[in-house]
Design an enzyme around this catalytic site. Structure first.
Site, PDB file in Angstrom:
ATOM      1  N   TYR A  64       0.950  -1.237   0.081  1.00 40.92           N
ATOM      2  CA  TYR A  64      -0.076  -0.052   0.046  1.00 40.92           C
ATOM      3  C   TYR A  64       0.774   1.252  -0.022  1.00 40.92           C
ATOM      4  O   TYR A  64       0.767   2.239  -0.682  1.00 40.92           O
ATOM      5  CB  TYR A  64      -0.876  -0.041   1.269  1.00 40.92           C
ATOM      6  CG  TYR A  64      -1.991   1.145   1.666  1.00 40.92           C
ATOM      7  CD1 TYR A  64      -3.135   1.081   0.744  1.00 40.92           C
ATOM      8  CD2 TYR A  64      -1.540   2.086   2.240  1.00 40.92           C
ATOM      9  CE1 TYR A  64      -3.979   2.213   1.046  1.00 40.92           C
ATOM     10  CE2 TYR A  64      -2.557   3.198   2.430  1.00 40.92           C
ATOM     11  CZ  TYR A  64      -3.733   3.319   1.839  1.00 40.92           C
ATOM     12  OH  TYR A  64      -4.428   4.319   1.969  1.00 40.92           O
TER      13      TYR A  64
ATOM     14  N   LYS B 281       1.044   4.238  -2.889  1.00 35.68           N
ATOM     15  CA  LYS B 281       0.760   5.519  -2.545  1.00 35.68           C
ATOM     16  C   LYS B 281       2.051   6.547  -2.868  1.00 35.68           C
ATOM     17  O   LYS B 281       1.863   7.537  -3.115  1.00 35.68           O
ATOM     18  CB  LYS B 281       0.259   5.577  -1.309  1.00 35.68           C
ATOM     19  CG  LYS B 281      -1.193   5.124  -0.923  1.00 35.68           C
ATOM     20  CD  LYS B 281      -2.194   5.250  -1.835  1.00 35.68           C
ATOM     21  CE  LYS B 281      -3.600   5.081  -1.377  1.00 35.68           C
ATOM     22  NZ  LYS B 281      -4.739   5.563  -2.100  1.00 35.68           N
TER      23      LYS B 281
HETATM   24  N1  NAD Z   1      -9.390   5.539   5.804  1.00 29.92           N
HETATM   25  C1  NAD Z   1      -8.192   6.088   5.809  1.00 29.92           C
HETATM   26  O1  NAD Z   1      -7.592   6.171   7.079  1.00 29.92           O
HETATM   27  C2  NAD Z   1      -7.306   6.529   4.660  1.00 29.92           C
HETATM   28  C3  NAD Z   1      -6.064   7.085   4.916  1.00 29.92           C
HETATM   29  C4  NAD Z   1      -5.425   7.390   3.915  1.00 29.92           C
HETATM   30  C5  NAD Z   1      -5.805   7.096   2.552  1.00 29.92           C
HETATM   31  N2  NAD Z   1      -6.948   6.749   2.324  1.00 29.92           N
HETATM   32  C6  NAD Z   1      -7.333   6.722   0.673  1.00 29.92           C
HETATM   33  O2  NAD Z   1      -8.501   7.138   0.620  1.00 29.92           O
HETATM   34  C7  NAD Z   1      -9.334   6.821  -0.276  1.00 29.92           C
HETATM   35  C8  NAD Z   1     -10.664   6.319  -0.107  1.00 29.92           C
HETATM   36  O3  NAD Z   1     -10.863   5.223   0.894  1.00 29.92           O
HETATM   37  P1  NAD Z   1     -11.799   5.230   2.135  1.00 29.92           P
HETATM   38  O4  NAD Z   1     -11.044   5.618   3.490  1.00 29.92           O
HETATM   39  O5  NAD Z   1     -12.858   6.190   1.726  1.00 29.92           O
HETATM   40  O6  NAD Z   1     -12.326   3.693   2.151  1.00 29.92           O
HETATM   41  P2  NAD Z   1     -13.587   3.006   1.441  1.00 29.92           P
HETATM   42  O7  NAD Z   1     -13.220   1.623   1.458  1.00 29.92           O
HETATM   43  O8  NAD Z   1     -14.755   3.344   2.201  1.00 29.92           O
HETATM   44  O9  NAD Z   1     -13.640   3.710  -0.092  1.00 29.92           O
HETATM   45  C9  NAD Z   1     -13.073   3.318  -1.021  1.00 29.92           C
HETATM   46  C10 NAD Z   1     -14.053   3.186  -2.378  1.00 29.92           C
HETATM   47  O10 NAD Z   1     -13.280   2.947  -3.499  1.00 29.92           O
HETATM   48  C11 NAD Z   1     -13.992   1.906  -4.231  1.00 29.92           C
HETATM   49  N3  NAD Z   1     -13.074   1.214  -4.963  1.00 29.92           N
HETATM   50  C12 NAD Z   1     -12.020   0.233  -4.606  1.00 29.92           C
HETATM   51  N4  NAD Z   1     -11.457  -0.261  -5.576  1.00 29.92           N
HETATM   52  C13 NAD Z   1     -12.084   0.163  -6.826  1.00 29.92           C
HETATM   53  C14 NAD Z   1     -11.820   0.164  -8.208  1.00 29.92           C
HETATM   54  N5  NAD Z   1     -11.019  -0.888  -8.588  1.00 29.92           N
HETATM   55  N6  NAD Z   1     -12.609   0.535  -8.814  1.00 29.92           N
HETATM   56  C15 NAD Z   1     -13.608   1.645  -8.700  1.00 29.92           C
HETATM   57  N7  NAD Z   1     -14.124   1.754  -7.215  1.00 29.92           N
HETATM   58  C16 NAD Z   1     -13.195   1.166  -6.621  1.00 29.92           C
HETATM   59  C17 NAD Z   1     -14.632   0.891  -3.152  1.00 29.92           C
HETATM   60  O11 NAD Z   1     -15.685   0.221  -3.568  1.00 29.92           O
HETATM   61  C18 NAD Z   1     -15.211   2.025  -2.257  1.00 29.92           C
HETATM   62  O12 NAD Z   1     -16.421   2.478  -2.344  1.00 29.92           O
HETATM   63  C19 NAD Z   1      -8.553   5.394  -0.758  1.00 29.92           C
HETATM   64  O13 NAD Z   1      -7.537   5.550  -1.917  1.00 29.92           O
HETATM   65  C20 NAD Z   1      -7.586   5.048   0.447  1.00 29.92           C
HETATM   66  O14 NAD Z   1      -6.427   4.409   0.179  1.00 29.92           O
HETATM   67  C21 NAD Z   1      -7.645   6.111   3.419  1.00 29.92           C
END
Ligand code: NAD
Length: 284
Positions: free
Chosen positions: A173, A177
């Site tokens: 991951y 990133k």
């Molecule tokens: N939650 C955290 O603490 C955190 C921290 C840093 C970064 N992020 C990043 O933020 C972004 C959003 O994540 P989140 O926390 O809302 O999680 P989440 O799992 O709730 O949302 C991610 C969404 O992306 C969709 N998705 C995944 N793979 C996909 C694909 N191949 N095609 C289309 N849609 C796809 C999922 O169905 C989901 O709805 C991600 O890129 C994640 O890596 C999250």
């Protein structure tokens, strides 16, 4: 004199991973700021190596309903960002229906947990294929349409604190990133002459279904030294949305505030930058 017109009035924003979590918050916030929204999500399992529950069609339908409630138009589509042809079809439909594309929030992503020298190929390939390759495919599909529309624009690439520092236990991951930082900065130089800005955001510990406390606790129990890389956030607002601010997580809305700023003219001189959305955690 200040205009009362919303900052994104007349603009069109495409958000990936918009069915739930941060993507839904970004879609809603951009709509409240005046943009029509294209909301896309896979709405299903990405791979059996992803162990937290997937988003579904009802989630995307709810995002659609919430955006419509703001009075803005919405195009919602079930698309896997690993599928370039499907992304290009959505972008073509966007231009046909709305006539332009101004803002791209490349937010879709996945996470799993294992040490680098023990994880399966499926774990490595899935995370890199969605987070890095899928984000490039999103850019590949959207940028030509943004250039063609000739209105400039803003691209927000959703990386992570793990894109700026080491995170033992999810090195794939972190690698994906970190890759997005290179993509962001090269793209910023390539599209600047078209009036398009590109920045990456680096959230930390946001309260969404991706955060799987059981998987994390299991890892930290096995490898206690890894815990140092995942500190509690040092800053919490005293009150936000009625919460007592003690949960230790940031809310998706707090990240959406930064996305809205990057999408708006208020950040007009900012491009090729990495914006931490971490409540100070990266300073540990
Ligand atoms: N939650 C955290 O603490 C955190 C921290 C840093 C970064 N992020 C990043 O933020 C972004 C959003 O994540 P989140 O926390 O809302 O999680 P989440 O799992 O709730 O949302 C991610 C969404 O992306 C969709 N998705 C995944 N793979 C996909 C694909 N191949 N095609 C289309 N849609 C796809 C999922 O169905 C989901 O709805 C991600 O890129 C994640 O890596 C999250």
């Amino acid at each position: 004199m200040r205009s009362s017109e919303p900052t994104l009035h007349g603009k069109v924003a495409l958000v990936t991973g918009a069915a739930r979590g941060q993507g839904r918050a970004h879609a809603l916030r951009l709509a409240r700021d005046g943009a029509d929204v294209v909301a896309i999500d896979i709405c299903g399992s990405v791979s059996e190596s992803i162990t937290y529950p997937p988003a579904n069609s009802e989630d995307l339908a709810e995002t659609r309903r919430l955006v419509e409630e703001t009075g803005r138009k919405v195009l919602a589509r079930e698309v896997d960002i690993r599928d370039l042809a499907a992304l290009q079809a959505v972008v073509a439909d966007t231009v046909e229906q709305f006539g332009r594309l101004d803002v791209l929030v490349a937010n879709a992503g996945v996470l799993s947990w294992a040490r680098l020298f023990e994880m399966s190929e499926e774990q490595w390939d899935t995370v890199v294929d969605v987070n890095l390759n899928g984000t490039w495919r999103t850019v590949r599909a959207a940028v030509p349409a943004m250039i063609e529309a000739g209105n400039g624009g803003s691209i927000v690439i959703v990386s992570s604190s793990a894109g700026l520092k080491a995170t033992p236990g999810n090195g794939h991951y972190s690698a994906s990133k970190h890759g997005l930082v290179g993509l962001t900065n090269a793209l910023a130089l390539e599209v600047g002459e078209y009036g398009i800005r590109v920045n990456s955001i680096h959230p930390y510990s946001v309260d969404t279904p991706m955060i799987d406390p059981d998987a994390m606790m299991k890892l930290f129990a096995e490898y206690p030294s890894f815990l140092h890389s995942f500190p509690p956030v040092p800053y919490r607002p005293a009150t936000r949305d009625g919460s007592d601010g003690r949960s230790g997580f940031m809310s998706p809305d707090e990240v959406a505030d930064i996305v809205a700023w990057l999408a708006s003219p208020a950040s007009g001189s900012t491009t090729g930058n990495q914006i931490a959305v971490d409540a100070g955690a990266l300073k540990y």
